[in-house]
Enzyme design. Sequence first.
Site, PDB file in Angstrom:
ATOM      1  N   LYS A  73      69.049  66.043  95.966  1.00  0.00           N
ATOM      2  CA  LYS A  73      68.272  66.867  96.899  1.00  0.00           C
ATOM      3  C   LYS A  73      68.262  66.260  98.301  1.00  0.00           C
ATOM      4  CE  LYS A  73      63.644  68.974  97.047  1.00  0.00           C
ATOM      5  NZ  LYS A  73      62.454  69.181  96.189  1.00  0.00           N
ATOM      6  N   GLU A 152      57.129  74.099  99.024  1.00  0.00           N
ATOM      7  CA  GLU A 152      56.472  73.447  97.887  1.00  0.00           C
ATOM      8  C   GLU A 152      54.953  73.340  98.036  1.00  0.00           C
ATOM      9  OE1 GLU A 152      58.960  69.979  97.344  1.00  0.00           O
ATOM     10  OE2 GLU A 152      60.609  71.251  96.678  1.00  0.00           O
ATOM     11  N   ASP A 174      51.575  66.256  99.436  1.00  0.00           N
ATOM     12  CA  ASP A 174      52.552  66.378  98.346  1.00  0.00           C
ATOM     13  C   ASP A 174      53.571  65.250  98.449  1.00  0.00           C
ATOM     14  OD1 ASP A 174      54.494  67.093  96.509  1.00  0.00           O
ATOM     15  OD2 ASP A 174      54.938  69.041  97.390  1.00  0.00           O
TER      16      ASP A 174
HETATM   17  N1  LIG Z   1      52.475  57.575  86.436  1.00  0.00           N
HETATM   18  C1  LIG Z   1      53.182  57.481  87.562  1.00  0.00           C
HETATM   19  N2  LIG Z   1      52.975  56.475  88.442  1.00  0.00           N
HETATM   20  C2  LIG Z   1      53.693  56.367  89.572  1.00  0.00           C
HETATM   21  N3  LIG Z   1      54.669  57.225  89.909  1.00  0.00           N
HETATM   22  C3  LIG Z   1      54.921  58.242  89.075  1.00  0.00           C
HETATM   23  C4  LIG Z   1      54.202  58.434  87.875  1.00  0.00           C
HETATM   24  N4  LIG Z   1      54.676  59.549  87.267  1.00  0.00           N
HETATM   25  C5  LIG Z   1      55.641  60.018  88.042  1.00  0.00           C
HETATM   26  N5  LIG Z   1      55.812  59.252  89.133  1.00  0.00           N
HETATM   27  C6  LIG Z   1      56.801  59.394  90.190  1.00  0.00           C
HETATM   28  O1  LIG Z   1      56.728  60.703  90.697  1.00  0.00           O
HETATM   29  C7  LIG Z   1      58.028  61.094  91.180  1.00  0.00           C
HETATM   30  C8  LIG Z   1      58.362  62.419  90.603  1.00  0.00           C
HETATM   31  O2  LIG Z   1      57.416  63.350  91.054  1.00  0.00           O
HETATM   32  P1  LIG Z   1      57.785  64.882  91.172  1.00  0.00           P
HETATM   33  O3  LIG Z   1      58.332  65.363  89.886  1.00  0.00           O
HETATM   34  O4  LIG Z   1      56.608  65.559  91.727  1.00  0.00           O
HETATM   35  O5  LIG Z   1      58.912  64.763  92.279  1.00  0.00           O
HETATM   36  P2  LIG Z   1      60.176  65.669  92.545  1.00  0.00           P
HETATM   37  O6  LIG Z   1      59.748  67.083  92.441  1.00  0.00           O
HETATM   38  O7  LIG Z   1      61.277  65.211  91.704  1.00  0.00           O
HETATM   39  O8  LIG Z   1      60.531  65.271  94.017  1.00  0.00           O
HETATM   40  P3  LIG Z   1      60.436  66.086  95.401  1.00  0.00           P
HETATM   41  O9  LIG Z   1      59.308  67.039  95.265  1.00  0.00           O
HETATM   42  O10 LIG Z   1      60.184  65.013  96.386  1.00  0.00           O
HETATM   43  O11 LIG Z   1      61.746  66.712  95.563  1.00  0.00           O
HETATM   44  C9  LIG Z   1      58.989  60.018  90.730  1.00  0.00           C
HETATM   45  O12 LIG Z   1      59.298  59.159  91.812  1.00  0.00           O
HETATM   46  C10 LIG Z   1      58.214  59.279  89.657  1.00  0.00           C
HETATM   47  O13 LIG Z   1      58.614  57.929  89.542  1.00  0.00           O
HETATM   48 MG   LIG Z   2      58.560  68.200  93.820  1.00  0.00          MG
END
Ligand SMILES: Nc1ncnc2c1ncn2[C@@H]1O[C@H](COP(=O)(O)OP(=O)(O)OP(=O)(O)O)[C@@H](O)[C@H]1O
Ligand SMILES: [Mg+2]
Length: 505
Positions: A73, A152, A174
């Site tokens: 991404k 988002e 976010d």
């Molecule tokens: N318990 C936790 N503690 C710390 N970080 C966490 C935990 N659970 C998930 N994460 C972190 O959250 C992130 C993923 O979050 P999310 O799925 O919202 O992001 P994404 O949608 O993939 O990314 P973006 O929205 O930036 O494109 C990862 O970096 C993951 O390591």
């Molecule tokens: Mg996301």
Amino acid sequence: MPRLGHLIGIDLGTTYSAVAVMGELGRPEIITNREGENITPSVVLFQSDSTLVGTMAKRSAAMAPLDTVQFVKRAMGDPSWRFETTDGVTFRPEEISALIIKRLKEDAELHLGGPVDQAVITVPAYFDDGARRATKDAGTIAGLTVHRVLNEPTAAALAYGLNTADAGTVLVYDLGGGTFDVTVMRIENREFTTIATNGDRNLGGFDWDNALMQLLNSRFQEQGGPDLLDDDHTEADLREKAENAKRALTTIAKTKVVLSAAGVTKTIEVSREEFEETTSSLLSRTRDLTAIVLEDAGLSWSDVDRVLLAGGSTRMPMVRTMMESFSGKQVERAVNPDEVVALGAAVQAHLVDVDLTGTKSALPAIIIRDVTSQGLGTLARADTHGMENVVIIAPNTRIPAKHTSSFRTVADNQTEIRVSVTQGDDADPSFVKVIGEQILPIPSYPAGAPVDVTFAYDIDQTVFIEVTDLTTNRSLGTFEVHDVSNMDGAEKDLAADKIRALEVS
Ligand SMILES: Nc1ncnc2c1ncn2[C@@H]1O[C@H](COP(=O)(O)OP(=O)(O)OP(=O)(O)O)[C@@H](O)[C@H]1O
Ligand SMILES: [Mg+2]
């Protein structure tokens, strides 16, 4: 008119993606993948006989780092980025994303028991025109009609605001895996109005992982180990262990990481305090952007009724602590911060579906008003000092947005005008991005003929230009900016064939 295929909401994340659909009771529901998980790692592994997407691919990253793609991404909208497999096949960011979407689509089809051919896909509010188009193209390449790309934080607020009739002024913070967005919006009588938005498309959990990797690696070296970043395999292994340690530090104050390379094995201890210290500048960047958004919205914390945290990285205790002390308020976090964006996308998908098919909505009417995250302008000759950027549509303008500038032709029988389109809000051209240069045909007139050039952002924040010939008062047409960072029609067709031929599992 009823259609055959389902329309889904997709959160195409940097690290994890999620899919949701409107349920019968008027509540959006997450669609689990074929492994029964609510979120699917945005990771692709190329093997000579198959292509894996999701958890299996993520697990194999340390074993086959050269054939594994993660965090694509971040490259969306980058025209020069390529991934080359060890078999010598190259992929553009749109194509890698299309493989992820293809897998999500097939999982949704399994779950829903019918074809899925349409979607709403979310993007960071701070994504620019090129990255938005690339996201749309990825969906098209995967065989979907993409009706909308939705911001988002707006999606997160939609999912949240459905249950909270009058939330008032809400600040959405976010922090996901790869991107950071902060948005202030009003939620009133089911009207969602964005007031201001800002962000950093290169700031997320990934950067916290990187900082922890640096810390672990230097401790490993202090204890006689080799540099783990020198080798793709040990780097991928370190990345996986750092992410796990980061998650552990969300719940416990101290954790241990076992690192092993070149015959050296060490157990390294790291505390939450050390982790917070080594990542404090990253957290400050989110704080600074939050302050900027409040200022842009013309608000102070006392005007904000609620602070909503979205994105998996907001699970880190430092985020809540910082935001509570900064805002002086109790903050709210969605139960599953990594699902809330997909749920909001499903709400928007449902609204589109109702619009298209004329069926009865499962929801009372909802109004969504969003703003532009990037300024749009053009380069003009400044009197004394070369070129300057003239902002035509300012950031945080309500979309769809249109603004017209008037020009006069400079030569007799001029048959075209050249308009450069910039993104950014600085007067200095070196601080803005030229996203395209458009040659627009005009009828031949004597010099000085008046022409209006209208810049427009549509609801997806893609850029259009319209030219009006004022001599005849006729529109000469609407032009999409030929964005230098995107694929053309023929390239997209080829890519669709290529992705269709690849089986993903
Ligand atoms: N318990 C936790 N503690 C710390 N970080 C966490 C935990 N659970 C998930 N994460 C972190 O959250 C992130 C993923 O979050 P999310 O799925 O919202 O992001 P994404 O949608 O993939 O990314 P973006 O929205 O930036 O494109 C990862 O970096 C993951 O390591
Ligand atoms: Mg996301």
